[in-house]
Design a protein around this motif. Structure first.
Motif, PDB file in Angstrom:
ATOM      1  N   TYR A 358       0.821  -1.208   0.000  1.00  0.00           N
ATOM      2  CA  TYR A 358       0.000   0.000   0.000  1.00  0.00           C
ATOM      3  C   TYR A 358       0.855   1.258   0.000  1.00  0.00           C
ATOM      4  CZ  TYR A 358       1.167   0.200   4.965  1.00  0.00           C
ATOM      5  OH  TYR A 358       1.849   0.261   6.157  1.00  0.00           O
ATOM      6  N   VAL A 359       0.246   2.347  -0.451  1.00  0.00           N
ATOM      7  CA  VAL A 359       0.824   3.692  -0.359  1.00  0.00           C
ATOM      8  C   VAL A 359      -0.318   4.646  -0.024  1.00  0.00           C
ATOM      9  CG1 VAL A 359       2.670   3.246  -2.025  1.00  0.00           C
ATOM     10  CG2 VAL A 359       0.502   4.221  -2.812  1.00  0.00           C
ATOM     11  N   SER A 360       0.016   5.804   0.490  1.00  0.00           N
ATOM     12  CA  SER A 360      -1.010   6.818   0.759  1.00  0.00           C
ATOM     13  C   SER A 360      -0.598   8.137   0.119  1.00  0.00           C
ATOM     14  CB  SER A 360      -1.200   7.012   2.265  1.00  0.00           C
ATOM     15  OG  SER A 360      -0.026   7.525   2.853  1.00  0.00           O
ATOM     16  N   TYR A 361      -1.593   8.973  -0.115  1.00  0.00           N
ATOM     17  CA  TYR A 361      -1.288  10.322  -0.606  1.00  0.00           C
ATOM     18  C   TYR A 361      -2.296  11.285  -0.001  1.00  0.00           C
ATOM     19  CZ  TYR A 361      -5.184  10.329  -3.997  1.00  0.00           C
ATOM     20  OH  TYR A 361      -6.417  10.319  -4.593  1.00  0.00           O
ATOM     21  N   ASN A 362      -1.894  12.552   0.072  1.00  0.00           N
ATOM     22  CA  ASN A 362      -2.731  13.605   0.648  1.00  0.00           C
ATOM     23  C   ASN A 362      -3.089  14.639  -0.409  1.00  0.00           C
ATOM     24  OD1 ASN A 362      -2.479  12.457   3.274  1.00  0.00           O
ATOM     25  ND2 ASN A 362      -0.476  13.455   3.490  1.00  0.00           N
ATOM     26  N   VAL A 363      -4.282  15.189  -0.283  1.00  0.00           N
ATOM     27  CA  VAL A 363      -4.754  16.243  -1.183  1.00  0.00           C
ATOM     28  C   VAL A 363      -4.824  17.548  -0.395  1.00  0.00           C
ATOM     29  CG1 VAL A 363      -6.681  17.065  -2.594  1.00  0.00           C
ATOM     30  CG2 VAL A 363      -6.076  14.639  -2.593  1.00  0.00           C
ATOM     31  N   TYR A 364      -4.324  18.624  -0.993  1.00  0.00           N
ATOM     32  CA  TYR A 364      -4.303  19.937  -0.351  1.00  0.00           C
ATOM     33  C   TYR A 364      -5.089  20.934  -1.199  1.00  0.00           C
ATOM     34  CZ  TYR A 364      -0.286  17.771   1.985  1.00  0.00           C
ATOM     35  OH  TYR A 364       0.535  16.912   2.681  1.00  0.00           O
ATOM     36  N   ILE A 389      -1.422  17.761  -5.051  1.00  0.00           N
ATOM     37  CA  ILE A 389      -0.740  16.660  -4.366  1.00  0.00           C
ATOM     38  C   ILE A 389       0.765  16.781  -4.582  1.00  0.00           C
ATOM     39  CG2 ILE A 389      -2.725  15.110  -4.618  1.00  0.00           C
ATOM     40  CD1 ILE A 389      -1.194  13.604  -6.753  1.00  0.00           C
ATOM     41  N   LYS A 390       1.508  16.195  -3.670  1.00  0.00           N
ATOM     42  CA  LYS A 390       2.960  16.264  -3.732  1.00  0.00           C
ATOM     43  C   LYS A 390       3.503  15.299  -4.772  1.00  0.00           C
ATOM     44  CE  LYS A 390       3.428  17.505   1.175  1.00  0.00           C
ATOM     45  NZ  LYS A 390       3.961  17.086   2.490  1.00  0.00           N
ATOM     46  N   ILE A 391       4.618  15.704  -5.410  1.00  0.00           N
ATOM     47  CA  ILE A 391       5.241  14.846  -6.413  1.00  0.00           C
ATOM     48  C   ILE A 391       5.732  13.538  -5.797  1.00  0.00           C
ATOM     49  CG2 ILE A 391       7.470  15.990  -6.130  1.00  0.00           C
ATOM     50  CD1 ILE A 391       6.049  14.431  -9.381  1.00  0.00           C
ATOM     51  N   ALA A 462     -12.647  10.242 -10.201  1.00  0.00           N
ATOM     52  CA  ALA A 462     -12.420  10.875  -8.901  1.00  0.00           C
ATOM     53  C   ALA A 462     -11.340  11.950  -8.980  1.00  0.00           C
ATOM     54  CB  ALA A 462     -12.014   9.816  -7.868  1.00  0.00           C
ATOM     55  N   ASN A 463     -10.944  12.278 -10.183  1.00  0.00           N
ATOM     56  CA  ASN A 463      -9.873  13.256 -10.360  1.00  0.00           C
ATOM     57  C   ASN A 463     -10.373  14.353 -11.292  1.00  0.00           C
ATOM     58  OD1 ASN A 463      -7.483  14.664 -10.739  1.00  0.00           O
ATOM     59  ND2 ASN A 463      -6.559  13.099 -12.036  1.00  0.00           N
ATOM     60  N   PHE A 464     -11.069  15.337 -10.706  1.00  0.00           N
ATOM     61  CA  PHE A 464     -11.659  16.392 -11.530  1.00  0.00           C
ATOM     62  C   PHE A 464     -10.575  17.304 -12.108  1.00  0.00           C
ATOM     63  CE2 PHE A 464     -14.125  20.200 -12.497  1.00  0.00           C
ATOM     64  CZ  PHE A 464     -15.245  19.646 -13.093  1.00  0.00           C
ATOM     65  N   PHE A 465      -9.749  17.843 -11.250  1.00  0.00           N
ATOM     66  CA  PHE A 465      -8.664  18.726 -11.694  1.00  0.00           C
ATOM     67  C   PHE A 465      -7.591  18.712 -10.617  1.00  0.00           C
ATOM     68  CE2 PHE A 465      -6.361  22.558 -12.630  1.00  0.00           C
ATOM     69  CZ  PHE A 465      -6.522  22.808 -13.986  1.00  0.00           C
ATOM     70  N   THR A 466      -6.456  18.109 -10.928  1.00  0.00           N
ATOM     71  CA  THR A 466      -5.393  17.943  -9.935  1.00  0.00           C
ATOM     72  C   THR A 466      -4.070  18.475 -10.479  1.00  0.00           C
ATOM     73  OG1 THR A 466      -6.465  15.963  -9.057  1.00  0.00           O
ATOM     74  CG2 THR A 466      -4.151  16.270  -8.506  1.00  0.00           C
ATOM     75  N   ILE A 467      -3.333  19.157  -9.633  1.00  0.00           N
ATOM     76  CA  ILE A 467      -1.995  19.642  -9.987  1.00  0.00           C
ATOM     77  C   ILE A 467      -0.981  18.958  -9.085  1.00  0.00           C
ATOM     78  CG2 ILE A 467      -0.447  21.641  -9.966  1.00  0.00           C
ATOM     79  CD1 ILE A 467      -2.839  23.365 -10.760  1.00  0.00           C
ATOM     80  N   VAL A 468       0.003  18.312  -9.713  1.00  0.00           N
ATOM     81  CA  VAL A 468       1.109  17.681  -8.984  1.00  0.00           C
ATOM     82  C   VAL A 468       2.255  18.683  -8.949  1.00  0.00           C
ATOM     83  CG1 VAL A 468       2.721  15.756  -8.914  1.00  0.00           C
ATOM     84  CG2 VAL A 468       0.396  15.400  -9.768  1.00  0.00           C
ATOM     85  N   ILE A 469       2.734  18.969  -7.743  1.00  0.00           N
ATOM     86  CA  ILE A 469       3.718  20.040  -7.575  1.00  0.00           C
ATOM     87  C   ILE A 469       4.763  19.604  -6.562  1.00  0.00           C
ATOM     88  CG2 ILE A 469       2.561  21.227  -5.656  1.00  0.00           C
ATOM     89  CD1 ILE A 469       3.001  23.874  -7.258  1.00  0.00           C
ATOM     90  N   ASN A 470       5.903  20.303  -6.518  1.00  0.00           N
ATOM     91  CA  ASN A 470       6.972  19.947  -5.580  1.00  0.00           C
ATOM     92  C   ASN A 470       6.497  20.031  -4.133  1.00  0.00           C
ATOM     93  OD1 ASN A 470       9.654  19.357  -6.921  1.00  0.00           O
ATOM     94  ND2 ASN A 470       9.012  21.192  -8.046  1.00  0.00           N
ATOM     95  N   ASP A 471       7.053  19.147  -3.303  1.00  0.00           N
ATOM     96  CA  ASP A 471       6.563  18.958  -1.937  1.00  0.00           C
ATOM     97  C   ASP A 471       6.603  20.230  -1.100  1.00  0.00           C
ATOM     98  OD1 ASP A 471       6.620  16.427  -2.965  1.00  0.00           O
ATOM     99  OD2 ASP A 471       7.530  15.502  -1.200  1.00  0.00           O
TER     100      ASP A 471
END
Length: 662
Positions: A358-364, A389-391, A462-471
């Motif tokens: 498993y892995v987890s991720y957070n949405v901000y 979300i973080k890269i 479940a992914n309407f509009f997401t930006i992956v950016i540096n932590d």
């Protein structure tokens, strides 16, 4: 004696009005076939999995069957009334010979009973055969192997069919008794001489109503194309009402409008028997414009329901893989707190197996809204946040899926979305400008096209509009959502699935969540597959069920109206023969007017359905990519087969009535 008379009458009616008996047989067949699905033993395996798909399907079919029985009951009453009208002279002779109304009613009751028994027996025999094919089709939809199929006869469905159609035929009996009690001998005896009067209104009325029809339909079409199926918008109701009104005006004005136009062209008007054909059509369409409008609307619903039902099934099956990148997922939505999913699971002692990876991720949320980047002509609600979300989290998910990790510079971002509403628009925008402003700083979108990943297993995009950016850019922001994604390392899927499909009770009590979160939800890939198949299969079966009933009802009414026209017009055809018209010319007039009469509601229904399919397609695209071309062609093919069968049978019946009476 009365039984012999009734039997002879049924035999004669069967010969002259075979469409009535054919329609009754098909109605019984369809009703039994759909209600007998639950008798297939293989479906018990689906129910054993706990999905409840088959139960949901059968409940939906049972509910719709009440509506279907009302439609079929109305059709049977309409057809029976048509047959009674055609037999007025015969019934008048019975009365003249001294037969009382009660005796005639008794004969009609016996006739109805015979018709009901013949239709039920033949329909059930045909239904038992058809239901086997329907069962194998259902097995395929539920991904069950064909070797699970067993020949089955549903006693429950037989009883239900007999009950429903028994009630219909009892109503027909009561209707016949009521009608006979109100007839007068003189009206019955001269009924054969009463032809329908052909009245032509002022041509200006037809022109005005035709213009109003075009205006109503044009406004209705443009409105629904603009607003879509937005049931909150009051203009949708206005457009619907105008669409129905425009359909009524179309059939009210069409015959007179065509007569007016054709009269202007003397070569066409006076060619052959065109005058006769035009006036016959004018008479019938003007009289039956309400029923033709209803038929048109039913055909529209049939085409739209069948096309979109098949398309939804195909699209959902094709897209389900993209919606379930992991074997299971658990998600929490935070309120005021900033909980991480792993901390919440540990707090409630939710154990992850050693046979799970498993892995987890957070949405901000940073305060940026989707409309700040893309408005799509106000189709996107203004309150929807951009997910960040973080890269590092994104790369952990890629690694779990066995994909290559991605690296971005400090001034770069990745842009993700799997909502059809946005994908095409974002890609067009990225072609012209790959820059995006975030908190007064410009970033370069590294991916040339939007990445269409679903970041968790879910039942829909479940992914309407997401930006992956540096932590480091997201440090200091609260976690708005946190997700755990899991893949199983062994084959014990059923046991693993239970942990995630039934996760909510661990975190809830009677007052709601036990901690300060909005909600928590777990779901497995297998549950998504089962739920999707249950939903799409139910929608598809209900669409096919109602569609076939509407199609048969529409065609049967058109056929009966044309056969009624044949009986009413006998004197006119006799006149044609007296002035020298030969058999080929008369057959041509019958073919032409039958073809035009059948085609008028179909053509307008086809135009309605094109608009309807476009609207439904746009709505479905927000859920899943949809290609409606093949389903629409399949629907058209099935429609043409039924249409051609009823048209040809009606044409032959019409010719036989004219031939036997002239």
């Amino acid at each position: 004696m009365y039984s012999k008379i009734a039997a002879r009458n049924v035999k004669k009616s069967f010969k002259d009005y075979s469409i009535y008996f054919l329609t009754l047989t098909l109605a019984v067949c369809i009703f039994y076939s759909f209600n007998s699905l639950e008798s297939q033993e293989a479906f018990m395996e689906v129910e054993a999995s706990g999905s409840g798909s088959v139960t949901t399907l059968m409940k939906a079919i049972s509910t719709v069957s009440v509506f279907v029985s009302a439609i079929l009951g109305s059709l049977i009453l309409y057809a029976n009334n048509f047959l009674i009208k055609k037999r007025k002279k015969e019934l008048g002779l019975y009365m003249t010979l001294g037969m009382g109304r009660s005796t005639i009613s008794r004969i009609l009751v016996i006739e109805t009973l015979l018709v009901g028994v013949i239709s039920l027996v033949s329909g059930l025999i045909l239904g038992i055969v058809v239901s086997q094919g329907l069962s194998t089709f259902a097995l395929k939809l539920f991904d069950l192997p064909m070797n699970k199929y067993e020949f089955a006869i549903s006693i429950g469905a037989i009883g239900k069919t007999i009950l429903y159609f028994g009630i219909m035929f009892v109503l027909v009996m009561l209707f016949n008794v009521y009608v006979i009690s109100n007839y007068k001998i003189i009206d019955l005896l001269i009924a054969g001489r009463k032809n329908e009067e052909i009245k032509f209104r002022n041509p200006l009325i037809y022109v005005i109503t035709f213009i109003m029809c075009i205006a109503s339909l044009g406004y209705a079409y443009s409105t629904v194309l603009k607003i879509g199926l937005d049931f909150r918008n009051p203009m949708l109701k206005v457009a619907t009402i105008l669409g129905i009104l425009g359909t009524l005006l179309f059939f009210f004005s069409l015959s007179g409008f065509i007569l007016l136009v054709v009269k202007k062209n003397k070569k066409v008007y006076f060619k052959g028997l065109n005058i006769f054909i035009i006036k016959q059509l004018n008479s019938k369409v003007t009289t039956n414009f309400i029923s033709m409008s209803l038929i048109c609307l039913m055909l529209f619903l049939t085409m739209t329901a069948l096309s979109t039902g098949i398309s939804l099934k195909r699209s959902m099956d094709a897209s389900i893989k993209g919606l379930t990148p992991f074997d299971a997922s658990i998600m929490i939505e935070n309120e005021d707190e900033s909980y991480n999913i792993e901390d919440v699971l540990n707090k409630f002692n939710f154990k992850l197996s050693n046979n799970e990876k498993y892995v987890s991720y957070n949405v901000y949320h940073t305060g940026m809204k989707v409309v700040d980047y893309e408005t799509l002509e106000n189709k996107i609600p203004k309150h929807i946040d951009v997910d960040f979300i973080k890269i590092s989290d994104y790369n952990k998910m890629l690694k779990l899926k066995g994909e290559k990790e991605v690296h971005i510079n400090n001034n770069e971002v990745l842009l993700l979305s799997n909502h059809e509403l946005l994908i095409k628009s974002i890609n067009e925008k990225l072609k012209n400008n790959n820059k995006i402003n975030l908190k007064d700083k410009e970033y370069v979108v590294k991916n040339p096209k939007v990445i269409q990943d679903n970041l968790q297993t879910s039942g829909g995009p479940a992914n309407f509009f997401t930006i992956v950016i540096n932590d480091e850019i997201l440090s200091g922001y609260k976690i708005s959502r946190s997700v755990l994604n899991v893949n199983y390392l062994d084959g014990n899927r059923e046991e693993h699935n239970k942990n995630y499909d039934q996760v909510e009770p661990i975190f809830y009590d009677k007052n709601g969540p036990k901690i300060n979160i909005d909600y928590i939800k777990g779901i497995s890939k297998d549950a998504v597959y089962a739920e999707s198949k249950g939903l799409t299969t139910t929608v598809l079966f209900i669409g096919i069920y109602v569609g076939i009933v509407f199609l048969i009802t529409s065609m049967a009414v058109l056929a009966l109206q044309q056969l009624s026209e044949a009986s009413d017009s006998i004197e006119r055809y006799k006149s044609l023969k007296r002035i020298g018209s030969n058999k080929r010319m008369i057959d041509k007039t019958i073919f032409t007017q039958t073809l035009v009469y059948f085609s008028l509601p179909v053509i307008l229904a086809l135009i309605h359905s094109v608009i309807g399919i476009i609207i439904v397609k746009d709505l479905m695209r927000t859920i899943t990519p949809t290609d409606i071309t093949i389903p629409a062609l399949m629907t058209a093919l099935a429609f043409i087969v039924v249409y051609a069968g009823y048209f040809y049978t009606t044409y032959i019946g019409y010719k036989n009535i004219v031939k036997s009476n002239t």
